[in-house]
Design a protein around this motif. Sequence first.
Motif, short mmCIF file in Angstrom:
data_model
loop_
_atom_site.label_atom_id
_atom_site.label_comp_id
_atom_site.label_asym_id
_atom_site.label_seq_id
_atom_site.Cartn_x
_atom_site.Cartn_y
_atom_site.Cartn_z
N PHE A 85 3.63 -4.35 1.98
CA PHE A 85 2.83 -3.17 1.70
C PHE A 85 3.72 -1.93 1.87
O PHE A 85 4.41 -1.79 2.88
CB PHE A 85 1.64 -3.08 2.65
CG PHE A 85 0.76 -4.31 2.65
CD1 PHE A 85 -0.40 -4.35 1.89
CD2 PHE A 85 1.08 -5.42 3.43
CE1 PHE A 85 -1.21 -5.47 1.90
CE2 PHE A 85 0.28 -6.55 3.44
CZ PHE A 85 -0.87 -6.58 2.67
N VAL A 86 3.67 -1.03 0.88
CA VAL A 86 4.50 0.18 0.92
C VAL A 86 3.68 1.36 0.41
O VAL A 86 2.62 1.20 -0.20
CB VAL A 86 5.78 0.01 0.07
CG1 VAL A 86 6.67 -1.08 0.64
CG2 VAL A 86 5.44 -0.28 -1.39
N ASN A 87 4.22 2.56 0.65
CA ASN A 87 3.63 3.82 0.16
C ASN A 87 2.15 3.93 0.53
O ASN A 87 1.30 4.25 -0.31
CB ASN A 87 3.80 3.95 -1.35
CG ASN A 87 5.25 4.09 -1.77
OD1 ASN A 87 6.12 4.37 -0.95
ND2 ASN A 87 5.52 3.87 -3.05
N LEU A 88 1.83 3.67 1.78
CA LEU A 88 0.44 3.69 2.23
C LEU A 88 -0.02 5.12 2.50
O LEU A 88 0.71 5.92 3.08
CB LEU A 88 0.29 2.85 3.50
CG LEU A 88 0.79 1.40 3.40
CD1 LEU A 88 0.57 0.67 4.70
CD2 LEU A 88 0.11 0.67 2.25
N THR A 89 -1.24 5.43 2.08
CA THR A 89 -1.84 6.74 2.30
C THR A 89 -3.27 6.57 2.77
O THR A 89 -3.97 5.63 2.35
CB THR A 89 -1.81 7.61 1.02
OG1 THR A 89 -2.50 6.91 -0.02
CG2 THR A 89 -0.38 7.88 0.60
N PRO B 53 -3.10 -5.76 20.40
CA PRO B 53 -3.74 -5.93 19.09
C PRO B 53 -4.44 -4.66 18.65
O PRO B 53 -4.93 -3.89 19.48
CB PRO B 53 -4.73 -7.08 19.34
CG PRO B 53 -4.11 -7.86 20.46
CD PRO B 53 -3.45 -6.84 21.35
N CYS B 54 -4.48 -4.42 17.35
CA CYS B 54 -5.00 -3.16 16.84
C CYS B 54 -5.77 -3.41 15.55
O CYS B 54 -5.71 -4.49 14.96
CB CYS B 54 -3.87 -2.16 16.61
SG CYS B 54 -2.61 -2.74 15.42
N THR B 55 -6.50 -2.38 15.11
CA THR B 55 -7.25 -2.42 13.86
C THR B 55 -6.76 -1.29 12.96
O THR B 55 -6.60 -0.16 13.41
CB THR B 55 -8.75 -2.27 14.12
OG1 THR B 55 -9.19 -3.33 15.00
CG2 THR B 55 -9.54 -2.36 12.82
N SER B 56 -6.54 -1.60 11.69
CA SER B 56 -6.05 -0.61 10.74
C SER B 56 -7.13 0.43 10.42
O SER B 56 -8.32 0.20 10.69
CB SER B 56 -5.61 -1.30 9.45
OG SER B 56 -4.58 -2.24 9.70
N PRO B 57 -6.74 1.57 9.86
CA PRO B 57 -7.73 2.56 9.44
C PRO B 57 -8.74 1.96 8.45
O PRO B 57 -8.46 0.99 7.75
CB PRO B 57 -6.89 3.66 8.80
CG PRO B 57 -5.54 3.51 9.42
CD PRO B 57 -5.36 2.05 9.66
N ASP B 58 -9.92 2.57 8.40
CA ASP B 58 -11.00 2.04 7.55
C ASP B 58 -10.73 2.23 6.06
O ASP B 58 -11.15 1.40 5.25
CB ASP B 58 -12.33 2.71 7.91
CG ASP B 58 -12.85 2.26 9.27
OD1 ASP B 58 -12.47 1.16 9.71
OD2 ASP B 58 -13.63 3.01 9.89
N LEU B 59 -10.05 3.31 5.71
CA LEU B 59 -9.83 3.62 4.30
C LEU B 59 -8.36 3.96 4.07
O LEU B 59 -7.84 4.91 4.65
CB LEU B 59 -10.69 4.82 3.86
CG LEU B 59 -12.21 4.67 3.99
CD1 LEU B 59 -12.88 6.01 3.76
CD2 LEU B 59 -12.74 3.64 3.00
N PHE B 60 -7.67 3.17 3.26
CA PHE B 60 -6.31 3.51 2.85
C PHE B 60 -5.95 2.72 1.60
O PHE B 60 -6.64 1.77 1.22
CB PHE B 60 -5.29 3.27 3.97
CG PHE B 60 -5.12 1.84 4.38
CD1 PHE B 60 -4.13 1.04 3.82
CD2 PHE B 60 -5.93 1.27 5.36
CE1 PHE B 60 -3.96 -0.28 4.20
CE2 PHE B 60 -5.77 -0.04 5.75
CZ PHE B 60 -4.79 -0.82 5.17
N GLU B 61 -4.88 3.14 0.97
CA GLU B 61 -4.42 2.48 -0.25
C GLU B 61 -2.92 2.61 -0.37
O GLU B 61 -2.28 3.33 0.39
CB GLU B 61 -5.13 3.07 -1.48
CG GLU B 61 -4.99 4.57 -1.63
CD GLU B 61 -5.90 5.13 -2.71
OE1 GLU B 61 -6.65 4.36 -3.33
OE2 GLU B 61 -5.86 6.37 -2.93
N GLY B 62 -2.36 1.91 -1.32
CA GLY B 62 -0.91 1.93 -1.50
C GLY B 62 -0.50 0.89 -2.53
O GLY B 62 -1.25 0.56 -3.45
N TYR B 63 0.70 0.34 -2.33
CA TYR B 63 1.25 -0.65 -3.25
C TYR B 63 1.49 -1.96 -2.50
O TYR B 63 1.84 -1.95 -1.31
CB TYR B 63 2.54 -0.16 -3.88
CG TYR B 63 2.33 0.96 -4.87
CD1 TYR B 63 2.21 0.70 -6.23
CD2 TYR B 63 2.23 2.28 -4.44
CE1 TYR B 63 2.00 1.72 -7.14
CE2 TYR B 63 2.02 3.32 -5.34
CZ TYR B 63 1.90 3.03 -6.69
OH TYR B 63 1.69 4.05 -7.59
#
Length: 245
Positions: A222-226, A74-84
């Motif tokens: 979720f796509v084009n994540l930055t 199990p993992c945790t996503s980055p604190d700050l990101f955005e995308g579509y």
Amino acid sequence: MMWVPDQEGQSPQPSVSATRHRHSAPAIATPSVLNGSSRCFQIDLAACGFSMKLFLALVACWLLALVCSDIPQPCTSPDLFEGYISEMHPNQLRPAYGMFSYDAIHQRFYTSMLVYKDNKPEHQVDLFLYNESVRYKFFLGNQTCMKFPLLTPFKPFGVPKDANFLTQIYVGSPSVPEALLLMNIWNVTQDRGNVKIGFSDYGCYPLYWHIEFTDSWTLKSFVNLTLGIQDPTVFNPPLECEKKL
């Protein structure tokens, strides 16, 4: 809140010298060479002061660690990101699609999406401010704003500890390694049903959620994540909401 096998290469062919060495007499030390320590070499572990049970336990632990090391954790996503993001519900003829921004530091989530109601497109903005326990829903077409209490606690993006690992798949073409994305698929059991979630093996980015309840279902992708938030002002409530509320 919201949410592939390695290729095996061919083994090299042995050289002539290696083949001859393989068929020659094995280089095993004889008791005359080992003298008094030949008992250890003959796997007489007890004579060497080594317990067979301890030896087997060590081997079992090594094998278990080897197997577990290949199972995603199990993992945790980055604190700050955005995308579509796109969402599909059974009562929708077309999926909703738009942008999102995620801020786990301040517990905020923003979406600006084109949704379809009665097969007519409508621009809708949703703002979840968990740190203030408030949710805003703003319709750009008629400048209507709605404010709701947000009673559910903030849950960071990621794979929860009680999730069950299902499998790994590659997103893309195996013939183009540069275009491959390794995704881990998990199942999470909830009171209302099951949720299947897919997260990238590297970085723990959300890729898709399939939420299955007894009376409905929702599919999110979720796509084009930055990384990072390009415009932090998206987390400010629309001015129209402040004027009308």
